[in-house]
Write a protein that holds these residues in place. Sequence first.
Motif, short mmCIF file in Angstrom:
data_model
loop_
_atom_site.label_atom_id
_atom_site.label_comp_id
_atom_site.label_asym_id
_atom_site.label_seq_id
_atom_site.Cartn_x
_atom_site.Cartn_y
_atom_site.Cartn_z
N MET A 77 69.00 -57.32 30.96
CA MET A 77 67.87 -57.16 31.87
C MET A 77 67.50 -55.68 32.01
SD MET A 77 68.56 -59.86 34.88
CE MET A 77 68.51 -61.61 34.61
N ARG A 78 68.48 -54.81 31.81
CA ARG A 78 68.20 -53.38 31.96
C ARG A 78 67.56 -52.79 30.70
NH1 ARG A 78 73.09 -49.87 33.29
NH2 ARG A 78 71.48 -48.28 33.41
N ALA B 254 65.42 -62.86 28.92
CA ALA B 254 66.52 -62.67 27.99
C ALA B 254 67.85 -62.95 28.67
CB ALA B 254 66.49 -61.26 27.42
N GLY B 255 68.02 -62.38 29.88
CA GLY B 255 69.28 -62.57 30.61
C GLY B 255 69.51 -64.03 30.96
N TYR B 256 68.43 -64.68 31.42
CA TYR B 256 68.56 -66.07 31.83
C TYR B 256 68.88 -66.97 30.62
CZ TYR B 256 67.79 -70.10 34.76
OH TYR B 256 67.98 -71.25 35.47
N LEU B 257 68.19 -66.69 29.54
CA LEU B 257 68.40 -67.46 28.31
C LEU B 257 69.85 -67.33 27.85
CD1 LEU B 257 66.22 -69.01 26.78
CD2 LEU B 257 66.21 -67.19 25.10
N LEU B 258 70.36 -66.10 27.93
CA LEU B 258 71.74 -65.85 27.52
C LEU B 258 72.70 -66.67 28.36
CD1 LEU B 258 73.11 -63.68 25.54
CD2 LEU B 258 73.94 -62.75 27.68
N MET B 259 72.45 -66.69 29.67
CA MET B 259 73.34 -67.46 30.55
C MET B 259 73.30 -68.94 30.18
SD MET B 259 73.19 -68.28 34.59
CE MET B 259 71.94 -69.50 34.27
N MET B 260 72.08 -69.46 29.96
CA MET B 260 71.94 -70.87 29.60
C MET B 260 72.69 -71.18 28.30
SD MET B 260 70.41 -72.16 32.01
CE MET B 260 70.17 -73.81 31.36
N PHE B 261 72.54 -70.29 27.34
CA PHE B 261 73.20 -70.50 26.06
C PHE B 261 74.71 -70.51 26.22
CE2 PHE B 261 69.40 -70.32 23.69
CZ PHE B 261 69.72 -70.82 22.44
N ILE C 193 65.86 -55.36 39.04
CA ILE C 193 64.42 -55.29 39.19
C ILE C 193 64.04 -54.24 40.23
CG2 ILE C 193 62.54 -56.62 40.21
CD1 ILE C 193 63.65 -58.98 38.48
N GLU C 194 64.85 -54.14 41.25
CA GLU C 194 64.63 -53.14 42.30
C GLU C 194 64.85 -51.73 41.75
OE1 GLU C 194 63.97 -52.27 46.42
OE2 GLU C 194 63.79 -54.12 45.31
N ASN C 195 65.99 -51.56 41.11
CA ASN C 195 66.35 -50.23 40.62
C ASN C 195 67.21 -50.37 39.37
OD1 ASN C 195 67.09 -47.63 40.23
ND2 ASN C 195 68.13 -47.38 42.20
N PRO C 196 66.55 -50.38 38.20
CA PRO C 196 67.27 -50.71 36.97
C PRO C 196 68.41 -49.76 36.64
CG PRO C 196 65.01 -50.05 36.53
CD PRO C 196 65.13 -50.18 37.99
N HIS C 197 68.35 -48.53 37.17
CA HIS C 197 69.41 -47.59 36.80
C HIS C 197 70.27 -47.22 38.01
CE1 HIS C 197 67.53 -47.61 33.01
NE2 HIS C 197 66.42 -47.06 33.46
N GLY C 198 70.22 -48.05 39.05
CA GLY C 198 71.02 -47.79 40.25
C GLY C 198 72.49 -48.04 39.99
N THR C 199 73.29 -47.70 41.00
CA THR C 199 74.75 -47.81 40.84
C THR C 199 75.17 -49.26 40.59
OG1 THR C 199 74.77 -46.16 42.58
CG2 THR C 199 76.89 -46.95 41.81
N VAL C 200 74.65 -50.17 41.42
CA VAL C 200 75.06 -51.58 41.30
C VAL C 200 74.73 -52.11 39.91
CG1 VAL C 200 74.71 -53.90 42.19
CG2 VAL C 200 74.75 -51.96 43.76
#
Lengths: 430, 309
Positions: free
Chosen positions: A375-376, A184-191, A351-358
Motif C-alpha cells: 500500500m505504501r 494491491a494490498g487487499y488482493l494480496l490478503m485475499m490470495f 492513507i493518512e500518512n504513508p511514511h509515518g512511524t506506524v
Amino acid sequence: MRNLGLIIQREYFARVRNKTFIIMTFLSPLILVGMFILIGYLSMLNSSEQHIIGFYDETGMFTEDFEDEEQIQYLDFSTFSLEEARDKVREQEYYGLIYIPEKASGEAGQIQFFGDESPGLGTVKAIEKTIAERLTRQRLMANGVNVDELENARAKVEIQIQNFSGQRNSKMATYIKMIFGGVAGYLLMMFIIIYGNMVMRSVIEEKTNRIIEIIVSSVKPLQLMMGKVLGTSLAGLTQFTIWVVLGLVLVSIASFSLGIDMFSVQRGQMENIQQFAQPDVTQLLLDVYNLPLLSLLLFFFLYFLGGYFLYSSIYAAIGAAVDSETDTQQFMFPVILPLMLGIYVGFFSVIENPHGTVSTIFSMIPLTSPIVMLMRIPFGVAWYELLLSLLLLLITNFGVVWLAAKIYRVGILMYGKKASYKELFKWLKY
Amino acid sequence: MDNLLVAENIYKRFGSFTALNNVSVQIPRGSVFGLLGPNGAGKTTFLRIINQITMPDEGKIYLDNKPLHPNDIQHIGYLPEERGLYKSMKVGEQALYLARLKGLSKNDAKERLQYWFEKLEITDWWDKKIQELSKGMAQKVQFVITVLHQPKLLIFDEPFSGFDPVNAGIIKREILQLKEEGATILFSTHRMESVEELCDYMALIHKSNKLLDGKVSEIKREYKSNTYEVGLEAENEATLLAELQEKFVLGKASFRSIHNDLKLSIKLNEKESANQLLEFLISRARVNYFVEVIPSVNDIFIKTVTQHA
C-alpha cells in the motif's frame, strides 16, 4: 529435485482441474464487472432523480438566486402564508421547504428546512452555498464594495505538486495511489487466505485419505510440503493472470457496449468523498501512467511470494496438526489476525500518512509487511526500506518454513490425536 | 549369514514415551520375516525408521551391508498399515505418479503397471477414480504400487487387514512369488496364523522391547514341551490309564478322530524319547493317533508376553 518437480506438477493439476477452481476463475471477473456495471447504473439512477423543494422567502432577496439545478427544482411559495406553504409542500410530497425569515443574516438556526426526511448532505450544502453567496454579496455592497470588480479580481491558484526529480503530480494522483495500493494490498490478503486454505485442505485430504504415509516413504516430508506450496502458488498465479486478461477484456467490452464511461463513474464517486476541482480524464490517465506501475507489479509479485510462502507453510502445518477441517478453528484466528491488522493499518494509517512511524514499522514486520508495504509503494518508498523489509521477510520465511516443516513432519503421521498448542510445541522437539 | 537388512540397537523416544528400546534385528536375504507384537508395541515405528520416515534417536541400520542412505527408498517397497489413495484422482494416473516418485521413468512405470494390472485382472480400473472402487479393490491397487519398482526389500504392515479371503489369498500368492523371485519380505502383523503360513523368520516386539527373534522352526523347537497327543483303543481302558498315569504326566486332549479313542496328551520328561513312549503304547493298545504337540506362534506369543508382563 526430480520428485519436487513431480509433486509440483501433481499439485498444480489437482488445483487447476478442480471444478470449483475453474468456475471461480471464470465467474469471478464476470461477477466483479457485473458489480461495477450495477454500481454505475445505480449511481446514474440516483443522480437522475429530481427533488422539488419549495422556498418561503420573507425577505424576497433570494427569489432569483434559487435557480433550478440538475437535481433540484425550486418552487416559490412566498405568496402564501407560512402555514399554507408547509401544508402544500407536505400534501404534494415535495422534498422539503426552506424558510427564510425576515431578518435572516445567515446565522445558524435562523434559516430552516422542513421535510419528512432529513435532506441529503449535498442538497443542504448547495442551499447553504446559494444563500451564503447572496448574503456575502449583500453585505459587501452595503459596505460600498463593488462586487463585480471584486469578482474580476479574484485570483485562481492551483498548486502543482511536483517531487524533486521533477515528476508532476496532481491532487487526484494521491487518490489514485490510494486506490492502487489499497487494491494491491487487499488482493494480496485475499490470495494468501484463499490459497493458504487450499494448501491446508490439500494436506488434510492427504491425511484423511491415508495416502500420506505411502508418499513420505518415497519423498521427504519437507519436499512434499514445498511441492504442495509451490504447485498451489502456480495455480494462484494462473488464476491471477487469467483474471487480469479476462478483466481487461470484459471491462473494455462492457464500457463500449453499454456506453458507461468507467472513468466518469469513478470520478463521480471521488467527488462524493471530497469536493475538489474536476480534473479531466487525460490528467487522470496521466496520473495512472505516472505511477510506478512496473515496480508495483514487480513488488506485488515479490511480496506475494514472500507473504504467501510464510502463511501457506503455517497453513500446511495447521493442516498436518488436525484430522479434519472442523478442527482448524482454534488455529485460524492467530493466522487471520496479522492479516487483518495489515489491512487495517493499511487503510487507516498508510492513507493518512504513508511514511509515518506506524506505517513504516508495520511495513517492516514480516507478518504484515506484504500488505502494508504494497500500500505504501505507490507513494514512493526508499530503496533501503524496501530492501530491509524484503530481507526481513525472507529470513522469517526460512525460520517459519523450518518450524512449520517440523510440525508438518510429525503431524501428518498422527491420527486421532487432538492437537493443542502444547502438543505442537512438543512436536517441534521430536 | 547373508543379511539384507540389519538394525542395530535402535532407540526411539517421543517425548517421555519410549517407542523402541534397544531393538536389533537381522533379516536374512530372500526370507519372509514376520514382525510380531500386540498393537502399540512399536512395530510401525520400527518400519517407519527403516523407511526413513522417522529417524532413530540412536542406532544404525544397514541395507546390503551399507549404512542406509536416502536413495535406498528406491530399493524398498512399503505398504503402510494406514494406507489410502487420492480419492479424486484416476487409478492409472496416481499409480503412475507414485511409481515415478519411486524413481521409475514414465515409460517403465506404464509398462510395469500394464503387466501387473493384467496379472491381477484390474485393467479396466485404469480410468476409474478411487472413490468408485471398493476398499478391497483399492488395496489391490496399493499392492501393485508397492511392488512395482521391483524393490529388494518389501515391507508390509498388516497386509491382510481389509481384504476378503479371496483377495487375501491372491496377495499371499503374490507375496510368495515375489520371494521366489528373490525379494526379501518383512511384514508386521498381530495375526499369528499368517506368520505360521508365510514366515521363515520372526521377531517379537512387546512394549518397545524385542523379546524374541530367530528362525521360526528353531523357536518352535525351543518352545516345545515334549508333549504328544495320542489316540488309543484298548480292551481295558481303566487299567491302561492307571498304568500310564504311573509312568507319565497325563492330560486331556481333544482332536478329531473317526475312532472311539481314548484321547490323551502325554508329557515326557527329558530322559524319555518318543520312541520309548510309542513302544510302550503299542505293547498295550492299538495306536490310532500319535502326534507331537508343536507350539503355535500364537502360543509362543502369549507365553512370551505373559512371561514379561
